[in-house]
Design a protein around this motif. Structure first.
Motif, PDB file in Angstrom:
ATOM      1  N   TRP A 187       0.859  -1.278   0.071  1.00 29.50           N
ATOM      2  CA  TRP A 187       0.156  -0.106  -0.160  1.00 29.50           C
ATOM      3  C   TRP A 187       0.783   1.586  -0.056  1.00 29.50           C
ATOM      4  CZ3 TRP A 187       0.335  -3.855   3.515  1.00 29.50           C
ATOM      5  CH2 TRP A 187       0.532  -3.480   5.014  1.00 29.50           C
ATOM      6  N   ASP A 217       5.670  -2.744  12.680  1.00 31.23           N
ATOM      7  CA  ASP A 217       5.145  -1.976  11.463  1.00 31.23           C
ATOM      8  C   ASP A 217       5.741  -0.382  11.838  1.00 31.23           C
ATOM      9  OD1 ASP A 217       3.486  -3.480  10.313  1.00 31.23           O
ATOM     10  OD2 ASP A 217       1.770  -2.487  10.717  1.00 31.23           O
ATOM     11  N   ASP A 228       5.031   0.233   7.716  1.00 35.05           N
ATOM     12  CA  ASP A 228       3.670   0.581   7.305  1.00 35.05           C
ATOM     13  C   ASP A 228       3.523   1.977   7.504  1.00 35.05           C
ATOM     14  OD1 ASP A 228       0.815   0.675   7.143  1.00 35.05           O
ATOM     15  OD2 ASP A 228       0.482   0.044   9.525  1.00 35.05           O
ATOM     16  N   ASP A 270       3.208  -1.458  16.074  1.00 36.15           N
ATOM     17  CA  ASP A 270       3.368  -0.292  15.190  1.00 36.15           C
ATOM     18  C   ASP A 270       3.678   0.981  15.712  1.00 36.15           C
ATOM     19  OD1 ASP A 270       2.341   2.024  13.537  1.00 36.15           O
ATOM     20  OD2 ASP A 270       1.287   0.684  12.354  1.00 36.15           O
ATOM     21  N   TRP A 318      -7.113  -5.011  -0.745  1.00 33.20           N
ATOM     22  CA  TRP A 318      -6.876  -4.090  -1.678  1.00 33.20           C
ATOM     23  C   TRP A 318      -5.820  -5.085  -2.810  1.00 33.20           C
ATOM     24  CZ3 TRP A 318      -4.304  -0.567   2.636  1.00 33.20           C
ATOM     25  CH2 TRP A 318      -5.554  -0.029   3.478  1.00 33.20           C
ATOM     26  N   ASP A 375      -1.341   8.784  14.487  1.00 39.60           N
ATOM     27  CA  ASP A 375      -0.965   7.464  13.790  1.00 39.60           C
ATOM     28  C   ASP A 375      -0.647   8.326  12.248  1.00 39.60           C
ATOM     29  OD1 ASP A 375      -0.235   4.943  12.767  1.00 39.60           O
ATOM     30  OD2 ASP A 375      -2.479   4.819  12.498  1.00 39.60           O
ATOM     31  N   TRP A 407      -5.185  -6.528  12.574  1.00 39.86           N
ATOM     32  CA  TRP A 407      -5.365  -5.250  13.337  1.00 39.86           C
ATOM     33  C   TRP A 407      -6.990  -5.096  13.169  1.00 39.86           C
ATOM     34  CZ3 TRP A 407      -7.315  -0.272  11.102  1.00 39.86           C
ATOM     35  CH2 TRP A 407      -7.529   0.413  12.082  1.00 39.86           C
ATOM     36  N   HIS A 434      -2.273  -6.494   1.334  1.00 40.91           N
ATOM     37  CA  HIS A 434      -3.485  -6.143   2.250  1.00 40.91           C
ATOM     38  C   HIS A 434      -4.545  -6.672   1.267  1.00 40.91           C
ATOM     39  CE1 HIS A 434      -5.517  -3.787   4.958  1.00 40.91           C
ATOM     40  NE2 HIS A 434      -4.332  -3.070   5.361  1.00 40.91           N
ATOM     41  N   GLU A 478      -1.722  -6.935  16.209  1.00 42.17           N
ATOM     42  CA  GLU A 478      -1.410  -5.433  16.289  1.00 42.17           C
ATOM     43  C   GLU A 478      -2.439  -4.818  17.440  1.00 42.17           C
ATOM     44  OE1 GLU A 478      -0.958  -3.746  12.451  1.00 42.17           O
ATOM     45  OE2 GLU A 478      -0.754  -1.846  13.044  1.00 42.17           O
ATOM     46  N   LYS A 511      -3.618  -0.598  18.869  1.00 36.31           N
ATOM     47  CA  LYS A 511      -3.597   0.616  18.275  1.00 36.31           C
ATOM     48  C   LYS A 511      -4.397   1.436  19.474  1.00 36.31           C
ATOM     49  CE  LYS A 511      -4.786   4.018  14.782  1.00 36.31           C
ATOM     50  NZ  LYS A 511      -4.978   3.993  13.337  1.00 36.31           N
ATOM     51  N   HIS A 519       1.516   3.450  16.937  1.00 37.57           N
ATOM     52  CA  HIS A 519      -0.022   3.631  17.466  1.00 37.57           C
ATOM     53  C   HIS A 519       0.222   3.645  19.178  1.00 37.57           C
ATOM     54  CE1 HIS A 519      -1.767   0.845  14.297  1.00 37.57           C
ATOM     55  NE2 HIS A 519      -1.406   2.056  13.469  1.00 37.57           N
ATOM     56  N   ASN A 555      -1.725  -8.724   5.371  1.00 35.52           N
ATOM     57  CA  ASN A 555      -2.649  -8.161   6.164  1.00 35.52           C
ATOM     58  C   ASN A 555      -4.163  -8.118   5.961  1.00 35.52           C
ATOM     59  OD1 ASN A 555      -0.685  -5.597   7.609  1.00 35.52           O
ATOM     60  ND2 ASN A 555       0.068  -6.829   6.034  1.00 35.52           N
ATOM     61  N   LYS A 586      -1.356 -10.814   9.758  1.00 36.78           N
ATOM     62  CA  LYS A 586      -1.282  -9.692  10.306  1.00 36.78           C
ATOM     63  C   LYS A 586      -2.701  -9.094  10.678  1.00 36.78           C
ATOM     64  CE  LYS A 586       1.710  -6.294   9.652  1.00 36.78           C
ATOM     65  NZ  LYS A 586       1.002  -5.075   9.300  1.00 36.78           N
TER      66      LYS A 586
END
Ligand code: RM4
Ligand code: MN
Length: 387
Positions: free
Chosen positions: A22, A242, A285, A215, A69, A250, A140, A66, A180, A182, A218, A93, A138
């Motif tokens: 990404w 990440d 990331d 990350d 995507w 973030d 999240w 990802h 992960e 956040k 985060h 991801n 991964k």
């Protein structure tokens, strides 16, 4: 300490940095996505761009996908294409934050049908790992609450644990789950996996194939991230990073751009644990909203290399002796001496040793790749994170 140049070179040769698909696509903020020229239109083109970063740095041999995507019909074909380009597919991801059904949560949603849908997506990601040969899943979760009382905090932990268990049990031999955390966003009052402690506790409950992903963007401002690194390494539960930089929240800026000293302190804990080559996935990331993508990823990879080189330069024997003697100033000075060393000539030498151009960015610019993709990718739909 053994010859410092050798220590740095040997250490850096074992460092591998994974770049995210990404990062090569269009991205932006919730205010505006500014499209750039030459942006990949397909996962294949994202992989080509990632391969450029490896070509000039020699240290970014894998690219994270990802889903959805990077959804394609043939994942084995995509993996084969990656190999042809000189890279491989890394972490898969998952994405349970963009389907309209997930407005009130995915795996922690109060509605069983929606939880089931979320778990189904996570299981699909494991199927993709089987096809691509990826070892890391991964996770999240954007799950959380905006208002006190909106849902039951504790029930949501139970739902989370149940979903994680189902996915964990599906993991094959040699596959891992990276959980992960956040602090906030998109939920503003309570997030279901808000911190490393929550992630760690779920991982311990799940078993040895589960580990925490840190990350760097985060956390609350001022959080001592290297402490988290040291703690998780000691507990054997640090699975991945990440990497990115933040000034406020973030921000997903280039790693090492906001606080290179923090990156050095993190990498020192890795070096201190002899964990540079030991099962930790060092991933980026990031989103390059206003700067050109491939040069920004090159810069990021080089920033991680520089921080790592400095961490490797720390005279650990001398540091330990000074620490044991309770010599506060000498201990600090030993660490700072390493941090304040200009390692760029050493890195240039390392690249030359490996037959690479000492200046990856200049070599990339000279190659004409940027002009080529602008011409070749003029038509069609540019990839983006599709929010
Ligand atoms: C999230 C989280 C995930 C990343 C997405 C794009 O904030 O950092 O790791 O995959 O963004
Ligand atoms: Mn992340």
């Amino acid at each position: 300490m053994a010859n410092p140049t050798d220590v740095v070179k040997t250490g850096l040769r074992s460092l591998q940095i994974e770049t995210p698909s990404w990062a090569y696509g269009n991205s932006g903020t919730r205010f505006k996505v500014f499209p750039q020229q030459g942006i990949p239109r397909t996962p294949f083109e994202k992989i080509s761009d990632a391969a450029q970063v490896h070509l000039y740095t020699g240290t970014a041999p894998s690219v994270a996908l990802h889903i959805p995507w990077d959804r394609v019909d043939d994942y084995e074909g995509l993996a084969a294409y990656a190999r042809e380009q000189g890279v491989r597919i890394g972490a898969i991801n998952s994405n349970v934050f963009q389907d309209p059904d997930f407005m009130l949560g995915s795996v922690t949603n109060p509605e069983p049908r929606i939880r089931h849908k979320a778990v189904k997506h996570l299981l699909e990601c494991v199927d993709i790992m089987d096809a691509t040969g990826s070892t890391d899943l991964k996770l999240w979760f954007s799950d959380g609450l905006n208002y006190p009382g909106q849902d039951d905090l504790r029930d949501r932990q139970d739902r989370l644990a149940e979903a994680l268990r189902e996915v964990y049990d599906r993991l094959g031999e040699g596959q891992r789950m990276l959980l992960e955390y956040k602090l906030f966003e998109p939920a503003f009052y309570a997030t279901d996996v808000p911190d490393w402690g929550t992630s760690y506790a779920h991982c311990v409950e799940l078993g040895p194939k589960a580990a925490v992903c840190i990350d760097t963007g985060h956390h609350a401002p001022g959080t001592n991230i290297e402490f988290i690194v040291a703690f998780l390494l000691r507990a054997g539960r640090l699975g991945a990073f990440d990497f990115n930089s933040r000034f406020y929240a973030d921000d997903d800026l280039m790693v090492g751009s906001a606080d290179p000293f923090q990156l050095f302190r993190i990498m020192y804990e890795i070096v201190r644990a002899d964990a540079l080559a030991g099962g930790i996935a060092f991933m980026l990331d990031q989103c390059h909203n206003i700067e050109p993508k491939i040069p920004a990823v090159l810069r990021s990879v080089m920033n991680v290399q520089e921080a790592t080189a400095k961490a490797l330069l720390v005279d650990r024997d001398a540091l330990r002796a000074a620490q044991r003697a309770g010599d506060v100033l000498a201990s600090n000075a030993i660490l700072m001496d390493a941090y304040n060393t200009d390692v760029r000539p050493l890195l240039a030498e390392l690249r030359a040793d490996a037959g690479l151009d000492p200046d990856p960015t200049a070599a990339y610019r000279r190659s004409g790749y940027a002009e080529r993709i602008i011409a070749e990718r003029a038509d069609g739909q540019q990839a983006g994170w599709g929010a």
